[in-house]
Design an enzyme around this catalytic site. Structure first.
Site, PDB file in Angstrom:
ATOM      1  N   PHE A  95      -2.297   6.013 -10.052  1.00 26.53           N
ATOM      2  CA  PHE A  95      -1.284   5.068 -10.396  1.00 26.53           C
ATOM      3  C   PHE A  95      -2.038   4.096 -11.273  1.00 26.53           C
ATOM      4  O   PHE A  95      -3.069   3.904 -11.006  1.00 26.53           O
ATOM      5  CB  PHE A  95      -0.925   4.246  -9.124  1.00 26.53           C
ATOM      6  CG  PHE A  95       0.340   3.433  -9.252  1.00 26.53           C
ATOM      7  CD1 PHE A  95       1.717   4.143  -9.567  1.00 26.53           C
ATOM      8  CD2 PHE A  95       0.276   2.254  -9.385  1.00 26.53           C
ATOM      9  CE1 PHE A  95       2.982   3.363  -9.681  1.00 26.53           C
ATOM     10  CE2 PHE A  95       1.639   1.419  -9.718  1.00 26.53           C
ATOM     11  CZ  PHE A  95       2.642   2.061  -9.702  1.00 26.53           C
ATOM     12  N   ASP A 119      -6.440   5.531  -1.818  1.00 28.11           N
ATOM     13  CA  ASP A 119      -5.078   4.655  -1.888  1.00 28.11           C
ATOM     14  C   ASP A 119      -4.143   5.439  -1.221  1.00 28.11           C
ATOM     15  O   ASP A 119      -3.997   6.688  -1.446  1.00 28.11           O
ATOM     16  CB  ASP A 119      -4.693   4.477  -3.514  1.00 28.11           C
ATOM     17  CG  ASP A 119      -3.462   3.800  -3.650  1.00 28.11           C
ATOM     18  OD1 ASP A 119      -2.661   3.815  -2.620  1.00 28.11           O
ATOM     19  OD2 ASP A 119      -3.202   3.142  -4.777  1.00 28.11           O
ATOM     20  N   TYR A 136       5.478  -1.486   1.669  1.00 26.46           N
ATOM     21  CA  TYR A 136       7.021  -1.521   1.540  1.00 26.46           C
ATOM     22  C   TYR A 136       7.674  -0.453   1.124  1.00 26.46           C
ATOM     23  O   TYR A 136       8.801  -0.263   0.892  1.00 26.46           O
ATOM     24  CB  TYR A 136       7.301  -2.535   0.186  1.00 26.46           C
ATOM     25  CG  TYR A 136       6.415  -2.323  -1.041  1.00 26.46           C
ATOM     26  CD1 TYR A 136       6.418  -1.183  -1.899  1.00 26.46           C
ATOM     27  CD2 TYR A 136       5.306  -3.255  -1.332  1.00 26.46           C
ATOM     28  CE1 TYR A 136       5.383  -1.080  -2.820  1.00 26.46           C
ATOM     29  CE2 TYR A 136       4.557  -3.165  -2.263  1.00 26.46           C
ATOM     30  CZ  TYR A 136       4.604  -2.075  -3.136  1.00 26.46           C
ATOM     31  OH  TYR A 136       3.717  -2.072  -4.189  1.00 26.46           O
ATOM     32  N   LYS A 137       6.652   0.870   1.121  1.00 29.59           N
ATOM     33  CA  LYS A 137       7.539   2.115   0.823  1.00 29.59           C
ATOM     34  C   LYS A 137       7.888   2.846   2.314  1.00 29.59           C
ATOM     35  O   LYS A 137       8.799   2.461   2.894  1.00 29.59           O
ATOM     36  CB  LYS A 137       6.457   2.997   0.293  1.00 29.59           C
ATOM     37  CG  LYS A 137       6.141   2.384  -1.321  1.00 29.59           C
ATOM     38  CD  LYS A 137       5.051   3.571  -1.744  1.00 29.59           C
ATOM     39  CE  LYS A 137       4.324   3.074  -3.161  1.00 29.59           C
ATOM     40  NZ  LYS A 137       5.386   2.801  -4.310  1.00 29.59           N
ATOM     41  N   ARG A 162      12.430  11.835  -9.671  1.00 28.13           N
ATOM     42  CA  ARG A 162      11.457  11.918  -8.424  1.00 28.13           C
ATOM     43  C   ARG A 162      12.232  11.634  -7.362  1.00 28.13           C
ATOM     44  O   ARG A 162      13.095  10.443  -7.166  1.00 28.13           O
ATOM     45  CB  ARG A 162      10.342  10.663  -8.621  1.00 28.13           C
ATOM     46  CG  ARG A 162       9.406  10.825  -7.417  1.00 28.13           C
ATOM     47  CD  ARG A 162       8.062   9.822  -7.570  1.00 28.13           C
ATOM     48  NE  ARG A 162       8.856   8.582  -7.353  1.00 28.13           N
ATOM     49  CZ  ARG A 162       7.906   7.619  -7.330  1.00 28.13           C
ATOM     50  NH1 ARG A 162       6.477   7.598  -7.620  1.00 28.13           N
ATOM     51  NH2 ARG A 162       8.424   6.246  -6.868  1.00 28.13           N
TER      52      ARG A 162
HETATM   53  C1  LIG Z   1      -0.135   4.771  -5.477  1.00 28.18           C
HETATM   54  C2  LIG Z   1       0.162   3.179  -5.696  1.00 28.18           C
HETATM   55  N1  LIG Z   1      -1.088   2.309  -5.846  1.00 28.18           N
HETATM   56  C3  LIG Z   1      -0.702   0.974  -6.128  1.00 28.18           C
HETATM   57  C4  LIG Z   1       0.682   0.560  -6.107  1.00 28.18           C
HETATM   58  C5  LIG Z   1       0.926  -1.025  -6.646  1.00 28.18           C
HETATM   59  O1  LIG Z   1       0.666  -1.895  -5.611  1.00 28.18           O
HETATM   60  P1  LIG Z   1       0.769  -3.313  -5.710  1.00 28.18           P
HETATM   61  O2  LIG Z   1       1.802  -3.496  -6.532  1.00 28.18           O
HETATM   62  O3  LIG Z   1       1.221  -3.819  -4.464  1.00 28.18           O
HETATM   63  O4  LIG Z   1      -0.572  -4.097  -6.112  1.00 28.18           O
HETATM   64  C6  LIG Z   1       1.502   1.618  -6.170  1.00 28.18           C
HETATM   65  C7  LIG Z   1       3.138   1.051  -6.312  1.00 28.18           C
HETATM   66  O5  LIG Z   1       4.079   1.710  -6.280  1.00 28.18           O
HETATM   67  C8  LIG Z   1       1.254   2.968  -5.879  1.00 28.18           C
HETATM   68  O6  LIG Z   1       2.347   3.556  -5.756  1.00 28.18           O
END
Ligand SMILES: Cc1ncc(COP(=O)(O)O)c(C=O)c1O
Length: 428
Positions: A128, A207, A232-233, A388
């Protein structure tokens, strides 16, 4: 009844689903809205409403500051110990705090400093963007000759074992990967990769944003050093609910996170002038916990723990397999490609369908024009060409999947997407 593309088959699968009743634990305000985006923002559990109402009216409204001595202060570690149950960690190895990005920053800095002499932070091209940006920023900040290497994919869907093997070397300080890729849903074998990292003296940080609540995790058994994830997912904690982090017990006192806030101190309310880091997972917090946005995690977690991760994974695999089957039957002839692994052992809980008109198809799904249909389907668009579709087995039904795929077919077959602008909204 043999597998087929009829709606009756989907409803039979729903009738046989042992988890079907969990759907009733969530607010489903519109029966004509098919929500396939629980992997971005989970639905609202019904129990969350009275829970938050009590927090606001009773605890904050009447109890005022006394709340801090009646559970608020411990909320990050208490909720951490509940998340620990979902991810196969000890109760004292997880804390809820900050955001995923901030937690990635804290742990990456701590890990690279601990691994003095080793200069490579290894990630992959599927990660990400926030993860990669944070790592680039950490390297810039440390200014100590580190570099970021990315494992590449041969097919844009998965990462081969050979490429992973070749990428981890004796100069690797930290292997930092997202277990389930946000676009393709490719899923790493955490145990295997962590073992490879350890063989070369590297630490492994995972992650878990697209894994937690979707796939069973055994961080202790797999000897994982560090992990982060969001709530939140699939955890359904609510928009912007705080993230969590995990640090293996024996590493907790070894590493030093870079932000020395008062909640990381051994005795925050002693108000000492010099910082003494806590010996526990609290050392990885920074400051006053976000009680209002954190509290929603609790009732949502209880539902997941009650359903059980093994049962949820079993349903998720059945559903993503079913979705791929329908896509192969109905959509491949219309120019779609499957953008996710076909082997379920290498796939998380979402499926990406690729099409050159993916963006406009998504717009047509989300925003049907008057007179077209009252069926609204919410997927995510992920550039450049992915639709998706997220499966949240707690509340996604087989009928949802069937209706969504049929709708995609109609949108393409009838050219409905052509009525939509190519100009993209800010949030896709
Ligand atoms: C794999 C992954 N890492 C990190 C994040 C971002 O996290 P945050 O906005 O809480 O820092 C996301 C957001 O969708 C994500 O899918």
């Amino acid at each position: 009844m043999n597998k087929n593309t009829e709606e009756l088959y989907a409803s039979q699968l729903d009738n046989q689903d042992p988890l079907a009743s969990f759907r009733e634990r969530f607010i489903i305000a519109d029966p004509n809205l098919i929500y396939l985006d629980g992997n971005s923002l989970g639905r609202l559990p019904k129990d969350t409403i009275p829970h938050l109402q009590n927090l606001i009216e009773e605890q904050w409204g009447k109890g005022l500051i006394e709340g801090w001595n009646k559970g608020w202060f411990e909320m990050p570690t208490v909720l951490g110990s509940r998340i620990a149950k979902l991810i196969g960690a000890r109760d004292d190895e997880v804390v809820v705090c900050d955001t995923t990005s901030v937690n990635l920053f804290k742990l990456a800095v701590a890990a690279l400093r601990y691994q003095a002499g080793k200069k490579v932070l290894l990630s992959d091209e599927f990660n990400f963007p926030t993860d990669l940006y944070v790592f680039q920023g950490v390297i810039d900040l440390l200014d100590d000759g580190h570099k970021l290497d990315l494992i590449r994919s041969e097919d844009s869907i998965s990462i081969s074992e050979e490429n992973i093997n070749n990428a981890i070397t004796e100069d690797t300080a930290l292997v930092a990967l997202t277990q389930v890729a946000f676009k393709s849903a490719f899923m790493y074998d955490i145990q295997k990769v962590t073992e490879l990292a350890h063989k070369q003296g590297a630490l492994a940080m995972w992650d878990l944003c697209h894994s937690v609540g979707a796939v069973p995790l055994e961080l202790n058994e797999w000897d994982v050093d560090l992990a982060v994830g969001c709530t939140y997912k699939y955890l359904n904690g609510g928009p912007g609910s705080p993230a969590f982090l995990y640090v293996r017990k024996d590493l907790q006192k070894e590493l030093s996170p870079p932000i020395w806030g008062w909640f990381a101190d051994k005795a925050p309310f002693a108000f000492n002038l010099d910082f003494t880091p806590a010996d526990s997972i609290s050392r990885y917090q920074i400051s006053t916990p976000h009680i209002l946005s954190m509290a929603g995690i609790e009732p949502a977690l209880e539902i997941l723990l009650e359903a059980g991760m093994d049962q949820l994974r079993e349903k998720s695999i059945m559903q993503t397999d079913y979705l791929i089957y329908l896509a192969q039957e109905l959509l491949i002839p219309l120019g779609f490609e499957i953008g996710s692994p076909l082997d379920s052992s290498q796939r998380g809980s979402h499926v990406s369908l690729r099409h050159p008109e993916a963006y406009r198809i998504c717009r047509a799904l989300i925003d049907p024009q008057p007179g077209d249909t009252n069926l609204k389907v919410i997927p995510d668009f992920r550039a450049p060409n992915n639709i998706r579709l997220g499966i949240a087995p707690l509340y996604t039904s087989f009928t949802d999947i069937h209706r969504a795929l049929k709708r995609i077919k109609t949108i393409v077959e009838d050219g409905i997407f052509q009525n939509y602008s190519k100009e993209q909204l800010k949030v896709t």
